[in-house]
Design an enzyme around this catalytic site. Structure first.
Site, PDB file in Angstrom:
ATOM      1  N   HIS A  99      16.410  -1.588   0.852  1.00 42.62           N
ATOM      2  CA  HIS A  99      17.496  -1.186   1.906  1.00 42.62           C
ATOM      3  C   HIS A  99      18.855  -1.614   0.501  1.00 42.62           C
ATOM      4  O   HIS A  99      19.054  -2.651  -0.639  1.00 42.62           O
ATOM      5  CB  HIS A  99      17.786  -1.424   3.152  1.00 42.62           C
ATOM      6  CG  HIS A  99      16.592  -1.806   3.551  1.00 42.62           C
ATOM      7  ND1 HIS A  99      15.793  -2.445   3.404  1.00 42.62           N
ATOM      8  CD2 HIS A  99      16.785  -1.063   4.923  1.00 42.62           C
ATOM      9  CE1 HIS A  99      14.713  -1.858   4.331  1.00 42.62           C
ATOM     10  NE2 HIS A  99      15.180  -1.407   5.332  1.00 42.62           N
ATOM     11  N   ASP A 102      19.729  -5.334   0.962  1.00 41.16           N
ATOM     12  CA  ASP A 102      18.154  -5.994   0.196  1.00 41.16           C
ATOM     13  C   ASP A 102      19.221  -6.783  -1.401  1.00 41.16           C
ATOM     14  O   ASP A 102      18.331  -7.746  -1.938  1.00 41.16           O
ATOM     15  CB  ASP A 102      17.167  -5.744  -0.289  1.00 41.16           C
ATOM     16  CG  ASP A 102      16.853  -5.069   1.283  1.00 41.16           C
ATOM     17  OD1 ASP A 102      17.128  -5.378   2.502  1.00 41.16           O
ATOM     18  OD2 ASP A 102      15.667  -3.352   0.572  1.00 41.16           O
TER      19      ASP A 102
HETATM   20  C1  XUL Z   1      11.454  -0.687  10.804  1.00 43.19           C
HETATM   21  C2  XUL Z   1      11.278  -0.178   9.499  1.00 43.19           C
HETATM   22  C3  XUL Z   1      12.393  -0.201   8.161  1.00 43.19           C
HETATM   23  C4  XUL Z   1      11.951   1.016   7.436  1.00 43.19           C
HETATM   24  C5  XUL Z   1      13.519   0.988   6.547  1.00 43.19           C
HETATM   25  O1  XUL Z   1      10.279  -1.440  11.476  1.00 43.19           O
HETATM   26  O2  XUL Z   1       9.674   0.118   9.084  1.00 43.19           O
HETATM   27  O3  XUL Z   1      12.111  -1.482   7.119  1.00 43.19           O
HETATM   28  O4  XUL Z   1      11.201   1.278   6.321  1.00 43.19           O
HETATM   29  O5  XUL Z   1      14.806   1.009   6.928  1.00 43.19           O
END
Ligand code: XUL
Ligand code: CO
Length: 435
Positions: A99, A102
């Protein structure tokens, strides 16, 4: 500086090894079902679980021992890049996912966030060029910041919608710079708390609008990753619009988006929706929408997303069967959206946990190879529908019958010959193939 100092590159040593820092099943170049294991599995490491999560939970503060912290958040972010690539090289993991939040501190403003992202993604790019490690997908975290408490693309506030758009625009610029093969949307807060204050149709229209803007911007900058939606039924929202594979596919079809999007399916999200993982994979596969996987496992005794590393060979085998029947996942892959337990707080646990996950999926793949070569289940499925291969059944499948002609056929029958499905035999047969 070396971060994971206790470990060298993890090697395959086979099932007789007593070395915990070795693969017992994952042997990257070993050919299974016509191609190397690593090409079937396309493993990815998740930045948020491996580099950023600190072991805190609603009942306790951070516990993880990590050696990349510095007083300056930008220095911490830079250290994390070095540590992450060292980790992936040692693990032999060739892809990663992240993300935006992150990798770089958000700072005090959107502009400062952009500037920080530029510095860190330049570093990431350098590391990618040096190591050959590739970006499976990136995504925008549009659920943690307080501004998103009523959603991002489904928000009731147009300025918040604009902020979300700005994050995705930057995410696509970064995806282009790093050659991202996919781009993910997970709508943690795209949902509602109560329909009493919600115009569901309006919110869904806005989400579709938002996705169309993303596709259009990708075209404009000449970068077309595979777009992926990641379904999850709840948590953090009480009800999330991308509830499960079937709901998400219906949304994509309704808004004419199915040509641009596939699904990123996560094991623990499937079970939260009341499905098995293989059910979700099979639904997506039937609609040609299986794009990528977030590998983890939940705990069926708990009602939330525990994101455990996968260790259940039985469940992983049923998942890999779907992947192999899908003809693989590329350009998608298997991302470990999995986190070490709070009591596994040492740096080495990150290594041991990924070994566990990779070995589990390698075992699953080897089991699927046995199963595919033996063709027991293929034959069984083939025979189960045999009445549709000739006579009236064939005629139904060829769309030559209607209610009247079938009534005539039914009236001409004295009895119907049924066969037992031998369900217990069928289910126990799978155990014979588990490696
Ligand atoms: C949350 C989840 C996230 C997504 C990306 O449950 O799975 O980490 O994979 O935003
Ligand atoms: Co996920």
């Amino acid at each position: 500086m070396t971060y994971f100092e206790n470990v060298e590159k993890i090697k395959y040593e086979g099932t007789t090894t007593e070395n915990p820092f070795a693969f017992r099943h994952y042997n990257a170049e070993e050919v299974v079902l016509g191609k190397p294991m690593k090409d079937h599995l396309r493993f990815a490491a998740a930045y948020w679980h491996t580099m950023t999560q600190d072991g805190s939970d609603p009942f306790g503060s951070a516990v993880n021992t990590r050696n990349w912290f510095d007083e300056d958040p930008m220095q911490t972010a830079k250290n994390r890049v070095d540590a992450f690539f060292e980790f992936m090289e040692k693990m032999g993991i060739e892809y990663f996912c992240f993300h935006d939040v992150d990798v770089a501190p958000e700072g005090e403003s959107l502009q400062e966030f952009y500037d920080n992202l530029d510095v860190i993604t330049d570093l990431i790019k350098e590391k990618m060029d040096q190591t050959g490690i590739k970006l499976l997908w990136n995504t925008a975290n549009m659920f943690s910041h307080p501004r998103y408490n009523n959603g991002a693309a489904s928000t009731n506030n147009a300025d918040v919608f604009a902020f979300a758009a700005a994050q995705v625009k930057k995410g696509l610029d970064i995806s282009k710079k790093l050659g991202g093969e996919n781009y993910v949307f997970w709508g943690g807060r795209e949902g509602y708390e109560t329909l009493l204050n919600t115009d569901m149709k309006f919110e869904q229209d806005n989400i579709a609008r938002f996705f169309k803007m993303a596709v259009k911007y990708g075209e404009k900058i000449g970068h077309k990753p595979q777009f992926l939606l990641e379904p999850k039924p709840k948590e953090p929202s009480k009800h999330q619009y991308d509830f499960d594979a079937a709901t998400t596919i219906a949304f994509l079809k309704h808004y004419d988006l199915e040509g641009d999007f596939k699904l990123n399916l996560e094991a623990n999200h499937a079970t939260l929706a009341g499905h098995t993982f293989e059910h979700e994979l099979s639904v997506a596969r039937s609609y040609d929408a299986l794009g990528s996987i977030d590998a983890n496992q939940g705990d069926l005794l708990l009602g939330w997303d525990t994101d455990e590393f996968p260790t259940d060979v039985y469940a992983a085998t049923l998942a890999m069967l779907e992947v192999v029947r899908n003809g693989g996942l590329a350009p998608g892959g298997i991302n470990f959206d999995s986190k070490v337990r709070r009591s596994s707080f040492e740096m080495d646990d990150l290594i041991l946990a990924h070994i566990a996950g990779m070995d589990t999926y390698a075992r699953a793949l080897k089991s699927v190879e046995k199963l595919m070569n033996d063709k027991f289940f293929d034959k069984l499925i083939d025979e189960r529908y045999e009445t549709f291969k000739s006579g009236i059944g064939q005629s139904i499948v060829e769309d030559k019958e209607d209610l009247e002609s079938l009534t005539e056929h039914a009236l001409s029958l004295d009895t119907v010959e049924l066969k037992s499905s031998h369900i217990e035999l069928v289910k126990s047969k799978l155990n014979d193939y588990l490696v």
